[in-house]
Design a protein around this motif. Structure first.
Motif, short mmCIF file in Angstrom:
data_model
loop_
_atom_site.label_atom_id
_atom_site.label_comp_id
_atom_site.label_asym_id
_atom_site.label_seq_id
_atom_site.Cartn_x
_atom_site.Cartn_y
_atom_site.Cartn_z
N SER A 184 31.57 3.94 -15.19
CA SER A 184 31.08 2.56 -15.31
C SER A 184 31.28 1.99 -16.71
O SER A 184 30.61 1.03 -17.10
N THR A 242 38.04 -6.82 -19.90
CA THR A 242 36.98 -7.78 -19.60
C THR A 242 36.89 -8.82 -20.70
O THR A 242 37.34 -8.62 -21.82
N ARG A 292 29.87 -17.04 -20.48
CA ARG A 292 29.48 -17.10 -19.07
C ARG A 292 30.46 -16.32 -18.22
O ARG A 292 31.67 -16.39 -18.39
N SER A 293 29.92 -15.56 -17.29
CA SER A 293 30.73 -14.78 -16.37
C SER A 293 30.66 -15.41 -14.97
O SER A 293 29.90 -16.36 -14.73
N ILE A 294 31.44 -14.85 -14.05
CA ILE A 294 31.40 -15.34 -12.67
C ILE A 294 30.00 -15.13 -12.09
O ILE A 294 29.50 -15.95 -11.32
N ARG A 295 29.38 -14.02 -12.48
CA ARG A 295 28.03 -13.76 -12.00
C ARG A 295 27.05 -14.83 -12.47
O ARG A 295 26.18 -15.26 -11.72
N ASP A 296 27.20 -15.26 -13.72
CA ASP A 296 26.32 -16.30 -14.25
C ASP A 296 26.49 -17.62 -13.49
O ASP A 296 25.54 -18.38 -13.32
N LEU A 341 27.70 -17.88 -10.23
CA LEU A 341 27.30 -17.75 -8.82
C LEU A 341 25.83 -17.42 -8.66
O LEU A 341 25.20 -17.85 -7.69
N CYS A 342 25.29 -16.63 -9.60
CA CYS A 342 23.88 -16.20 -9.50
C CYS A 342 23.15 -16.50 -10.80
O CYS A 342 22.84 -15.58 -11.57
#
Length: 241
Positions: free
Chosen positions: A89, A95, A219-223, A225-226
């Motif tokens: 992980s 990234t 900001r990431s994709i997670r930020d 979308l969620c």
């Protein structure tokens, strides 16, 4: 633990129950018989109706978090421990993070292994495993080997002592911004023309040292979308009514 406040409540509860200890595993060196140890655990489990303690006992080898402790010829030897089910992980090298952050991760992990491991042979074995894991995550093999050699030359005793906190009289002005695609280009432009500000007759004396760039996580994709804080959704009415 479920809700975000659960760890705080658990720490408060255990702090009151055990007097100045937080929720975590503990390592205990017991100078007595195993029967007395189990008797102590049973007595501790009788102090509360729902809170129970578990114990792992060994005369030769025991695991504590990421450390494997072995008694060999009257000495306690330690080495890095990984669960058999542990997956790779490590943050991927490609990234979207500040490059300095990506470069610092391997050295930090190799130093951690060096601190934990007593014998150099065990460290070499652990470092080779870590090397393969980093390569799987896109890190440069040549840079990794250079970092391994650098850490191998360090003294474990010095690493265990730590550097300590040294208070520096740093007067550099921090330039804090969110890390985005063009952050490094912005940094290059500011550094290129910074001497113009330093050469100013009125304000140049305030900017003697170069500016200090500090980046916040982008900001990431997670930020997107969620989001942690739900955004208000405007209610569209039919025909504007």
């Amino acid at each position: 633990m479920g809700a975000s406040v659960a760890p705080s409540f658990a720490n408060i509860f255990v702090h009151n129950l055990e007097e100045k200890r937080f929720v975590d595993d503990i390592l205990l060196l017991w100078n007595g018989t195993q029967e007395l140890l189990l008797e102590m655990v049973n007595e501790a489990n009788s102090c509360h109706k729902t809170v129970k303690f578990t114990v792992e006992v060994s005369d030769i080898e025991i695991i504590f978090l990421d450390v494997n402790l072995v008694i060999n010829e009257g000495k306690i030897l330690t080495k890095l421990y990984r669960k058999e089910t542990e997956r790779n992980s490590i943050l991927h090298a490609n990234t979207f993070h500040n490059p300095s952050t990506i470069r610092a991760i391997p050295k930090g992990q190799f130093i951690r292994a060096k601190r934990i491991t007593t014998l150099n042979t065990d460290y070499e074995c652990s470092s080779q495993v870590m090397l393969s894991w980093f390569v799987e995550r896109g890190y440069s093999p040549s840079n990794l080997r250079y970092t391994m050699e650098e850490v191998s030359s360090l003294s474990r005793e010095d690493l265990l002592q730590g550097k300590g906190k040294v208070k520096k009289n740093n007067t550099r002005i921090p330039f804090i911004l969110q890390y985005v695609k063009h952050s490094k280009e912005i940094e290059k432009v500011v550094k290129k023309y910074w001497p113009i500000i330093q050469g100013d007759r009125q304000f140049g004396k305030l900017f003697v040292q170069p500016i200090l760039f500090s980046y916040k996580k982008g900001r990431s994709i997670r930020d997107v979308l969620c989001p942690a804080v739900p955004q208000k959704v405007s209610k569209e009415r039919f025909l504007g009514t």
